[in-house]
Write a protein that holds these residues in place. Structure first.
Motif, mmCIF file in Angstrom:
data_model
loop_
_atom_site.group_PDB
_atom_site.id
_atom_site.type_symbol
_atom_site.label_atom_id
_atom_site.label_comp_id
_atom_site.label_asym_id
_atom_site.label_seq_id
_atom_site.Cartn_x
_atom_site.Cartn_y
_atom_site.Cartn_z
ATOM 1 N N PHE A 1 39.382 34.313 47.947
ATOM 2 C CA PHE A 1 38.336 34.121 46.933
ATOM 3 C C PHE A 1 38.141 35.334 46.018
ATOM 4 O O PHE A 1 37.472 35.237 44.986
ATOM 5 N N LEU A 2 38.756 36.472 46.372
ATOM 6 C CA LEU A 2 38.620 37.675 45.546
ATOM 7 C C LEU A 2 39.767 37.855 44.551
ATOM 8 O O LEU A 2 39.673 38.663 43.628
ATOM 9 N N ILE A 3 40.851 37.109 44.727
ATOM 10 C CA ILE A 3 42.044 37.287 43.889
ATOM 11 C C ILE A 3 41.733 37.063 42.409
ATOM 12 O O ILE A 3 42.033 37.914 41.562
ATOM 13 N N GLU A 4 41.109 35.945 42.087
ATOM 14 C CA GLU A 4 40.864 35.598 40.683
ATOM 15 C C GLU A 4 39.812 36.479 40.016
ATOM 16 O O GLU A 4 40.076 37.044 38.937
ATOM 17 N N PRO A 5 38.622 36.655 40.613
ATOM 18 C CA PRO A 5 37.611 37.481 39.924
ATOM 19 C C PRO A 5 38.031 38.933 39.721
ATOM 20 O O PRO A 5 37.579 39.582 38.775
ATOM 21 N N LEU A 6 38.913 39.439 40.598
ATOM 22 C CA LEU A 6 39.371 40.822 40.458
ATOM 23 C C LEU A 6 40.714 40.924 39.729
ATOM 24 O O LEU A 6 41.218 42.032 39.528
ATOM 25 N N ALA A 7 41.274 39.781 39.336
ATOM 26 C CA ALA A 7 42.569 39.732 38.646
ATOM 27 C C ALA A 7 43.627 40.535 39.403
ATOM 28 O O ALA A 7 44.373 41.330 38.821
ATOM 29 N N LEU A 8 43.695 40.321 40.723
ATOM 30 C CA LEU A 8 44.632 41.081 41.549
ATOM 31 C C LEU A 8 46.062 40.606 41.315
ATOM 32 O O LEU A 8 46.347 39.414 41.356
ATOM 33 N N TRP A 9 46.956 41.553 41.079
ATOM 34 C CA TRP A 9 48.375 41.229 40.881
ATOM 35 C C TRP A 9 49.259 41.878 41.937
ATOM 36 O O TRP A 9 50.403 41.479 42.130
ATOM 37 N N LEU A 10 48.720 42.868 42.624
ATOM 38 C CA LEU A 10 49.450 43.491 43.729
ATOM 39 C C LEU A 10 49.221 42.702 45.017
ATOM 40 O O LEU A 10 48.204 42.010 45.155
ATOM 41 N N PRO A 11 50.119 42.816 46.001
ATOM 42 C CA PRO A 11 49.856 42.201 47.306
ATOM 43 C C PRO A 11 48.603 42.782 47.951
ATOM 44 O O PRO A 11 48.177 43.901 47.624
ATOM 45 N N VAL A 12 48.016 42.021 48.858
ATOM 46 C CA VAL A 12 46.831 42.462 49.601
ATOM 47 C C VAL A 12 47.196 42.593 51.081
ATOM 48 O O VAL A 12 48.215 42.058 51.530
ATOM 49 N N GLY A 13 46.351 43.318 51.825
ATOM 50 C CA GLY A 13 46.656 43.613 53.225
ATOM 51 C C GLY A 13 45.654 43.044 54.206
ATOM 52 O O GLY A 13 44.722 43.752 54.610
ATOM 53 N N PRO A 14 45.804 41.785 54.628
ATOM 54 C CA PRO A 14 44.913 41.222 55.639
ATOM 55 C C PRO A 14 45.239 41.755 57.041
ATOM 56 O O PRO A 14 46.199 42.514 57.214
ATOM 57 N N PHE A 15 44.438 41.346 58.012
ATOM 58 C CA PHE A 15 44.652 41.732 59.421
ATOM 59 C C PHE A 15 44.797 43.250 59.566
ATOM 60 O O PHE A 15 45.709 43.761 60.205
ATOM 61 N N THR A 16 43.872 43.993 58.911
ATOM 62 C CA THR A 16 43.846 45.463 58.960
ATOM 63 C C THR A 16 45.160 46.064 58.466
ATOM 64 O O THR A 16 45.612 47.091 58.950
#
Length: 270
Positions: free
Chosen positions: A53-68
């Motif tokens: 849910f944070l990808i679009e409002p923050l316009a994220l284009w880099l990969p993200v790191g779940p599970f710590t």
């Protein structure tokens, strides 16, 4: 003074307020980072589905790191890297959590499994990750596909003792660290928020000295240790603040946005 080329942020207690909202000032601060050519991404103890849910409002284009940071997924939620807890370590973790009376949650790539639907923090987690759990009577079939195991308990002191016992019992077989005073996370060995920061720096071809990190909990210290600039939230524990290069305001007082504004000003004079 090295200019900052990338910011890596924790999510809960840092980017979001206590009620799990993204403020307009925080969103605007990230937009200003993008405009200044500074990369931005997030890492969290959350599962990937809880970061979507944070990808679009923050316009994220880099990969993200779940599970710590033990998994890396692209903005479309496709796995880039994925690591699992060894099955034997997962089984041992469950036994220790039971010994300390903590509720057990097991996360696979796309599922949140629980055996106690009336657990104290279940509703809170549903609200946090915007996803519902799957109720099981036996975790055994899922031990070989565990991305993260969580012990949830309102007994903060007991969970801290459980963390120490877990670290001693698991050794190098898995990571065990609290992401909240009420959550103890067990994740795959050799990967944490620090290794995620290093992977993102490598991806961008920059030194980790050009990375700024921001967080509030024990599991954020791993990324503080490898980044050029580290910022602790005002709501962080003293031992987290002590290991950061800067301390900002709390997450209830737009401490994240304040920190991003500081980085933008710092780059102007670097």
């Amino acid at each position: 003074m090295t200019k900052i080329s990338l910011v890596v942020s924790d999510v809960d207690g840092t980017l979001l307020t206590k009620d799990k909202t993204l403020t307009d000032r925080a969103r605007s601060a990230v937009q200003r980072l993008h405009q200044a050519g500074i990369g931005f991404t997030i890492t969290s103890s959350r599962p990937a589905i809880g970061m979507r849910f944070l990808i679009e409002p923050l316009a994220l284009w880099l990969p993200v790191g779940p599970f710590t940071g033990s998994s890396i997924v692209d903005p479309e939620m496709n796995p880039v890297e994925q690591h699992l807890i060894p099955a034997a370590a997962a089984e041992r973790s469950l036994q220790i959590l039971r010994d300390f009376g903590a509720d057990i949650w097991l996360f696979t790539t796309d599922k949140w499994l629980i055996d106690k639907p009336d657990g104290q923090y279940v509703a809170h987690e549903q609200h946090t990750i915007r996803s519902d759990p799957t109720i099981v009577t036996d975790f055994s079939p899922y031990l070989a596909s565990a991305c993260k195991i969580v012990g949830a308990s309102a007994d903060a002191a007991g969970l801290e003792a459980c963390e120490k016992a877990m670290q001693k019992a698991l050794g190098s077989e898995a990571m065990a660290v609290r992401s909240q005073t009420y959550y103890l996370d067990i994740t795959p060995p050799g990967f944490d928020k620090g290794t995620f920061v290093q992977a993102m720096a490598k991806r961008l071809g920059i030194s980790t000295d050009a990375v700024a990190t921001i967080g509030d909990m024990q599991n954020d210290l791993a990324m503080f240790r490898v980044s050029g600039v580290s910022i602790a939230m005002g709501n962080a524990a003293d031992n987290v603040k002590d290991q950061a290069t800067h301390v900002t305001a709390t997450n209830e007082h737009d401490g994240f946005a304040e920190a991003m504004e500081m980085i933008l000003k710092r780059n102007e004079v670097a």
